[in-house]
Design a protein around this motif. Structure first.
Motif, PDB file in Angstrom:
ATOM      1  N   GLU A  20      40.974  42.785  50.236  1.00 52.46           N
ATOM      2  CA  GLU A  20      42.254  43.263  50.395  1.00 52.46           C
ATOM      3  C   GLU A  20      43.508  42.779  50.089  1.00 52.46           C
ATOM      4  OE1 GLU A  20      43.870  46.803  52.919  1.00 52.46           O
ATOM      5  OE2 GLU A  20      41.852  46.080  52.340  1.00 52.46           O
ATOM      6  N   SER A  28      43.619  43.242  46.310  1.00 55.46           N
ATOM      7  CA  SER A  28      44.058  44.443  46.056  1.00 55.46           C
ATOM      8  C   SER A  28      45.940  44.642  46.257  1.00 55.46           C
ATOM      9  CB  SER A  28      43.606  45.443  46.919  1.00 55.46           C
ATOM     10  OG  SER A  28      42.174  45.564  46.876  1.00 55.46           O
ATOM     11  N   ARG A  77      47.474  47.387  44.246  1.00 55.82           N
ATOM     12  CA  ARG A  77      46.711  48.731  44.203  1.00 55.82           C
ATOM     13  C   ARG A  77      47.225  49.418  45.701  1.00 55.82           C
ATOM     14  NH1 ARG A  77      40.774  45.940  43.004  1.00 55.82           N
ATOM     15  NH2 ARG A  77      41.388  44.998  41.044  1.00 55.82           N
TER      16      ARG A  77
END
Length: 288
Positions: free
Chosen positions: A164, A167, A172
């Motif tokens: 996470e 990302s 993202r």
């Protein structure tokens, strides 16, 4: 990945060091890695190898920092990384680095080991320390021993958190259908009004019916969870079927192809493969 795997098989247990001598002829490179199979981290092999080559000695032991070192054997190192001693479960603080179970060795270490039952931690490493041949490399990032179900789930959470964070660094966009720290295989089928996450891994061809709540759990390939069920802090093995309105929590572990009847409540149960669960299990137990 086109990786060739060669097995060295012990006819009798050889401990944690003896198998290296047994596999001596299979080790064709000057440097090689040895890993405990039940740890999870980011495995910085490149940096570990570079450090090992830089000091030029027989072994490098990866260490990780822990908050409660009194539970472990602590490793004391000099500024350059050379290990000076081991302290087993210290009563007074003397350091907070422990063995992470990941090593880089030079072939020279094989001269120390015979193909007999030997502990690398208690028999080989102390002698290497006396000879000045063992160094430590500090692991950056998370680490977890995942040999027990509760620890496996904790290790999964740590890895999902790292994904996470990565990302977010890579800008993202998170999936709006799931809560944070969740991985869902694209082949999975998710029903309506489900709560998926946080900290959930869903494997291939999993079917989640309407109104299911999943958190802090791992569902292996082929699992089917019927409508209205709740699963928290559990490991659900391949091809299991969870009935309607079930509640599974507190580190339940279901092996392959387990069938749980509708409305069952399970707390901390371990269920072996191909079993049917037709009554509540409200205390930790193993169903064989």
């Amino acid at each position: 990945y086109e990786v060739e795997i060669v097995f060295s098989i012990e006819d009798k247990p050889l401990g944690t060091a003896g198998p290296l001598a047994l596999a001596r002829d299979m080790i064709e490179t000057e440097y090689f890695f040895v890993l405990n199979s039940d740890v999870i981290c980011l495995y910085p092999f490149r940096n570990l190898l570079l450090f090992h080559k830089s000091h030029g000695h027989e072994g490098t032991l990866m260490v990780t920092q822990v908050k409660e070192p009194s539970k472990y054997g602590v490793i004391i190192s000099e500024r350059n990384g050379r290990i000076s001693r081991f302290v087993e479960k210290p009563e007074e603080f003397c350091g907070d680095k422990i063995n992470a179970g990941i090593y880089c060795f030079s072939r020279a270490i094989l001269k120390r080991i015979e193909p007999v039952r030997t502990s690398i931690e208690t028999e080989v490493f102390p002698k290497m320390v006396l000879d000045g041949e063992l160094f430590s490399y500090v692991l950056d990032g998370y680490w977890m021993d995942i040999g027990q179900p509760k620890d496996y789930l904790t290790g999964t959470c740590l890895h999902l958190s790292w994904i996470e964070e990565k990302s977010a660094r890579d800008s993202r966009t998170p999936d709006p259908d799931y809560r944070p720290n969740t991985i869902v295989d694209e082949s999975a089928t998710i029903g309506e009004r489900c709560q998926i996450g946080p900290n959930v891994v869903i494997g291939r061809n999993v079917v989640i019916e309407d109104g299911v709540h999943l958190s802090r759990c791992v569902l292996f390939d082929g699992v089917h969870v019927k409508r209205g069920s709740f699963i928290n802090s559990c490991i659900i093995g391949w091809d299991c079927m969870i009935g309607e309105w079930c509640r599974l929590e507190e580190s339940c572990v279901l092996e392959k192809n387990v069938r749980v009847a509708d409305g069952i409540h399970m707390l901390g149960a371990t269920v072996c493969s191909h079993k049917n669960v037709n009554k509540h299990v409200r205390e930790p137990t193993c169903i064989l």
